[in-house]
Design a protein around this motif. Structure first.
Motif, PDB file in Angstrom:
ATOM      1  N   GLN A  13      -5.571  13.340  -2.341  1.00 16.31           N
ATOM      2  CA  GLN A  13      -4.262  13.693  -2.894  1.00 16.31           C
ATOM      3  C   GLN A  13      -3.842  12.747  -4.012  1.00 16.31           C
ATOM      4  N   LEU A  14      -4.215  11.480  -3.885  1.00 13.92           N
ATOM      5  CA  LEU A  14      -3.843  10.490  -4.912  1.00 13.92           C
ATOM      6  C   LEU A  14      -4.808  10.499  -6.095  1.00 13.92           C
ATOM      7  N   GLY A  15      -5.943  11.172  -5.940  1.00 16.05           N
ATOM      8  CA  GLY A  15      -6.953  11.139  -7.001  1.00 16.05           C
ATOM      9  C   GLY A  15      -7.551   9.754  -7.173  1.00 16.05           C
ATOM     10  N   ALA A  16      -7.707   9.042  -6.052  1.00 12.92           N
ATOM     11  CA  ALA A  16      -8.169   7.651  -6.095  1.00 12.92           C
ATOM     12  C   ALA A  16      -9.396   7.490  -5.194  1.00 12.92           C
ATOM     13  N   PRO A  17     -10.279   6.535  -5.488  1.00 13.16           N
ATOM     14  CA  PRO A  17     -11.432   6.294  -4.626  1.00 13.16           C
ATOM     15  C   PRO A  17     -11.024   5.545  -3.353  1.00 13.16           C
ATOM     16  N   PHE A  18     -11.847   5.681  -2.308  1.00 11.57           N
ATOM     17  CA  PHE A  18     -11.608   4.918  -1.087  1.00 11.57           C
ATOM     18  C   PHE A  18     -12.921   4.332  -0.602  1.00 11.57           C
ATOM     19  N   MET A  44      -0.556  -3.071  -3.156  1.00  7.49           N
ATOM     20  CA  MET A  44      -1.182  -2.639  -4.407  1.00  7.49           C
ATOM     21  C   MET A  44      -1.243  -3.736  -5.466  1.00  7.49           C
ATOM     22  N   ASP A  45      -0.906  -4.958  -5.087  1.00  9.77           N
ATOM     23  CA  ASP A  45      -0.946  -6.092  -6.007  1.00  9.77           C
ATOM     24  C   ASP A  45      -1.579  -7.268  -5.261  1.00  9.77           C
ATOM     25  N   PRO A  46      -2.438  -8.043  -5.933  1.00 10.12           N
ATOM     26  CA  PRO A  46      -3.090  -9.178  -5.243  1.00 10.12           C
ATOM     27  C   PRO A  46      -2.103 -10.151  -4.597  1.00 10.12           C
ATOM     28  N   ARG A  58      -5.319  -1.576   9.912  1.00 12.96           N
ATOM     29  CA  ARG A  58      -6.762  -1.346   9.770  1.00 12.96           C
ATOM     30  C   ARG A  58      -7.086  -0.727   8.415  1.00 12.96           C
ATOM     31  N   ALA A  59      -6.078  -0.164   7.760  1.00 10.35           N
ATOM     32  CA  ALA A  59      -6.280   0.491   6.459  1.00 10.35           C
ATOM     33  C   ALA A  59      -5.137   0.105   5.529  1.00 10.35           C
ATOM     34  N   ALA A  60      -5.438   0.114   4.227  1.00  6.03           N
ATOM     35  CA  ALA A  60      -4.423  -0.279   3.242  1.00  6.03           C
ATOM     36  C   ALA A  60      -4.683   0.424   1.922  1.00  6.03           C
ATOM     37  N   VAL A  61      -3.647   0.495   1.106  1.00 11.98           N
ATOM     38  CA  VAL A  61      -3.778   0.880  -0.297  1.00 11.98           C
ATOM     39  C   VAL A  61      -3.746  -0.407  -1.098  1.00 11.98           C
ATOM     40  N   LEU A  62      -4.798  -0.643  -1.888  1.00 14.12           N
ATOM     41  CA  LEU A  62      -4.971  -1.909  -2.594  1.00 14.12           C
ATOM     42  C   LEU A  62      -5.118  -1.679  -4.090  1.00 14.12           C
ATOM     43  N   TRP A  63      -5.115  -2.776  -4.841  1.00 12.02           N
ATOM     44  CA  TRP A  63      -5.316  -2.727  -6.280  1.00 12.02           C
ATOM     45  C   TRP A  63      -6.754  -2.312  -6.599  1.00 12.02           C
ATOM     46  N   ALA A  64      -7.004  -1.915  -7.839  1.00 12.67           N
ATOM     47  CA  ALA A  64      -8.233  -1.190  -8.194  1.00 12.67           C
ATOM     48  C   ALA A  64      -9.522  -1.924  -7.869  1.00 12.67           C
ATOM     49  N   ASP A  65      -9.587  -3.230  -8.104  1.00  9.27           N
ATOM     50  CA  ASP A  65     -10.857  -3.950  -7.919  1.00  9.27           C
ATOM     51  C   ASP A  65     -10.824  -4.859  -6.697  1.00  9.27           C
ATOM     52  N   ALA A  66     -10.010  -4.524  -5.727  1.00 11.25           N
ATOM     53  CA  ALA A  66      -9.874  -5.361  -4.532  1.00 11.25           C
ATOM     54  C   ALA A  66     -11.157  -5.373  -3.703  1.00 11.25           C
ATOM     55  N   ASP A  67     -11.498  -6.534  -3.137  1.00  7.71           N
ATOM     56  CA  ASP A  67     -12.606  -6.658  -2.188  1.00  7.71           C
ATOM     57  C   ASP A  67     -12.037  -6.406  -0.795  1.00  7.71           C
ATOM     58  N   TRP A  68     -11.918  -5.135  -0.444  1.00  7.11           N
ATOM     59  CA  TRP A  68     -11.195  -4.755   0.773  1.00  7.11           C
ATOM     60  C   TRP A  68     -11.883  -5.241   2.045  1.00  7.11           C
ATOM     61  N   GLN A  69     -13.215  -5.329   2.017  1.00  5.15           N
ATOM     62  CA  GLN A  69     -13.934  -5.759   3.219  1.00  5.15           C
ATOM     63  C   GLN A  69     -13.629  -7.205   3.578  1.00  5.15           C
ATOM     64  N   SER A  70     -13.432  -8.035   2.535  1.00  6.92           N
ATOM     65  CA  SER A  70     -13.123  -9.443   2.805  1.00  6.92           C
ATOM     66  C   SER A  70     -11.748  -9.626   3.425  1.00  6.92           C
ATOM     67  N   LEU A  71     -10.919  -8.581   3.352  1.00  4.00           N
ATOM     68  CA  LEU A  71      -9.572  -8.646   3.924  1.00  4.00           C
ATOM     69  C   LEU A  71      -9.542  -8.162   5.370  1.00  4.00           C
ATOM     70  N   ARG A  81      -2.543   2.075 -10.635  1.00  5.27           N
ATOM     71  CA  ARG A  81      -1.114   1.916 -10.931  1.00  5.27           C
ATOM     72  C   ARG A  81      -0.327   2.103  -9.641  1.00  5.27           C
ATOM     73  N   GLY A  82       0.058   0.982  -9.063  1.00  4.37           N
ATOM     74  CA  GLY A  82       0.651   0.995  -7.735  1.00  4.37           C
ATOM     75  C   GLY A  82       1.901   1.837  -7.611  1.00  4.37           C
ATOM     76  N   ARG A  83       2.806   1.722  -8.562  1.00  9.72           N
ATOM     77  CA  ARG A  83       4.066   2.455  -8.453  1.00  9.72           C
ATOM     78  C   ARG A  83       3.840   3.964  -8.568  1.00  9.72           C
ATOM     79  N   LEU A  84       2.863   4.364  -9.378  1.00 10.74           N
ATOM     80  CA  LEU A  84       2.532   5.781  -9.465  1.00 10.74           C
ATOM     81  C   LEU A  84       1.937   6.266  -8.144  1.00 10.74           C
ATOM     82  N   ALA A  85       1.112   5.451  -7.540  1.00  9.35           N
ATOM     83  CA  ALA A  85       0.543   5.814  -6.246  1.00  9.35           C
ATOM     84  C   ALA A  85       1.637   5.995  -5.193  1.00  9.35           C
ATOM     85  N   MET A  86       2.717   5.225  -5.307  1.00 13.36           N
ATOM     86  CA  MET A  86       3.821   5.339  -4.355  1.00 13.36           C
ATOM     87  C   MET A  86       4.394   6.750  -4.323  1.00 13.36           C
TER      88      MET A  86
END
Length: 356
Positions: A13-18, A44-46, A58-71, A81-86
């Motif tokens: 729905q957001l047109g974003a990768p996961f 959505m911001d570091p 267990r799940a989050a919406v993060l900024w584009a180049d986030a290393d989600w596994q390390s979190l 664009r975080g605010r657009l994703a909102m």
């Protein structure tokens, strides 16, 4: 009503990768430190990365180049664009206003009114003669819709809103609680030229203060509101005297905005809280008026103009101009004036020392 959605579906729905487990379901969106195991953390911001450790998401919406596994997450959606994703995230979790389908038996609907297919009408709604409600419109409790009103498809009218006779409201319009659409304009006249008219013509140089009674000018022009407009709580929009007051497609009016009679607001404008626009003023497209800004009557504000908070616009504003202050001037000029004003005490003190 609680809603749930998988990470994969929300990302689509957001047109974003996961990344990670796309089948993981989340029940609501939360700030990172408040999120539990079934929640979607919004980071959505570091700057918010550390807050994820304080919560249990267990799940989050993060900024584009986030290393989600390390979190320590099992899944993440990555957005540019975080605010657009909102906008998409909140739409996905919005459960609506909870109206039951169909027409409540306490609603009073005139026999000549037309109710579109799939419309929902709540308790104690009143709909006048020859009113027309579009398909799938949702009308919350205690809304009053006057005679001859036309409301488009997929409109949402919140509780207690009042829509006066002859108003035309477009598709997908949202009107919040307590708004009044189509109240009479503030229009009065005296038999002879009033002292107000004299003051305006002479800039106050010659005014005869002799009083006269005010005679009412009726408002018969109605209101026309375009598609995709949003009207905030307790907004008041006066109907025109002869021609309609108009709000253009896609414009958004915040709470407690007042629009006077005969005003024209262009397309995709933002009018923030407590903005007031006096009668017969014309506002172009894509104009932004910040909180408590006001505009005098019979002026024009050009397309793309930005009016700063608390500003008073007393004369025409060119296209694309940013304005601030009272009376409003070009924003940079206002800043220079303000800086000069703050320097005045020091300058006067220096002058006093020289004189002594």
């Amino acid at each position: 009503m609680t809603r749930s959605i998988t990470i994969a579906d929300l990302a689509r729905q957001l047109g974003a990768p996961f990344g990670g487990n796309g089948d993981l379901c989340v029940m609501r969106a939360c700030e990172p430190r408040d999120a539990g195991a079934g929640d979607l953390a919004l980071a959505m911001d570091p700057r918010f990365a550390d807050s994820l450790k304080e919560g249990g998401a267990r799940a989050a919406v993060l900024w584009a180049d986030a290393d989600w596994q390390s979190l320590g997450l099992e899944a993440a959606i990555l957005v540019g664009r975080g605010r657009l994703a909102m906008a998409g995230i909140t739409a996905a979790f919005d459960a609506g206003i909870g109206l039951e389908d169909g027409i409540h038996p306490s609603a009073v609907i005139h026999p000549t009114a037309h109710i579109g297919a799939g419309a929902t009408i709540g308790p104690l709604v009143v709909i006048g003669a020859h009113a027309k409600l579009g398909a799938r419109a949702m009308i919350a409790p205690q809304v009053s819709i006057g005679s001859g009103v036309q409301i488009g498809d997929d409109a949402l009218i919140h509780a207690g809103a009042k829509i006066a006779a002859r108003a035309h409201i477009g598709d997908r319009v949202i009107i919040q609680a307590g708004a009044v659409i189509g109240s009479d304009g503030f229009s009065f006249v005296t038999v002879e030229r009033s002292h107000v008219e004299q003051a305006r013509e002479t800039l106050g140089a010659s005014v005869d203060a002799q009083g006269q009674a005010w005679q009412r000018i009726a408002s018969i022009g109605g209101v026309v509101i375009g598609d995709d407009v949003e009207i905030g709580a307790n907004v008041t929009i006066d109907q025109g005297t002869i021609r309609p007051t108009r709000i253009g497609h896609g414009s958004k009016l915040d709470n407690q905005v007042h629009i006077g009679h005969n005003v024209i607001v262009g397309a995709h404008c933002l009018l923030c809280g407590q903005v007031g626009v006096a009668g017969s003023t014309v506002i172009g497209d894509y104009v932004v008026m910040a909180g408590q800004a006001g505009a005098a009557d019979n002026i024009t504000i050009g397309s793309g103009a930005i009016i700063g908070a608390g500003s008073g616009v007393l004369s025409n504003v060119p296209k694309g101009r940013s304005m601030m202050g009272y009376p409003a001037v070009a924003m940079q000029t206002h800043i220079d004036m303000y800086k000069a004003l703050r320097r005045l005490p020091r300058a006067l003190a220096k002058l006093s020392r020289k004189d002594s």
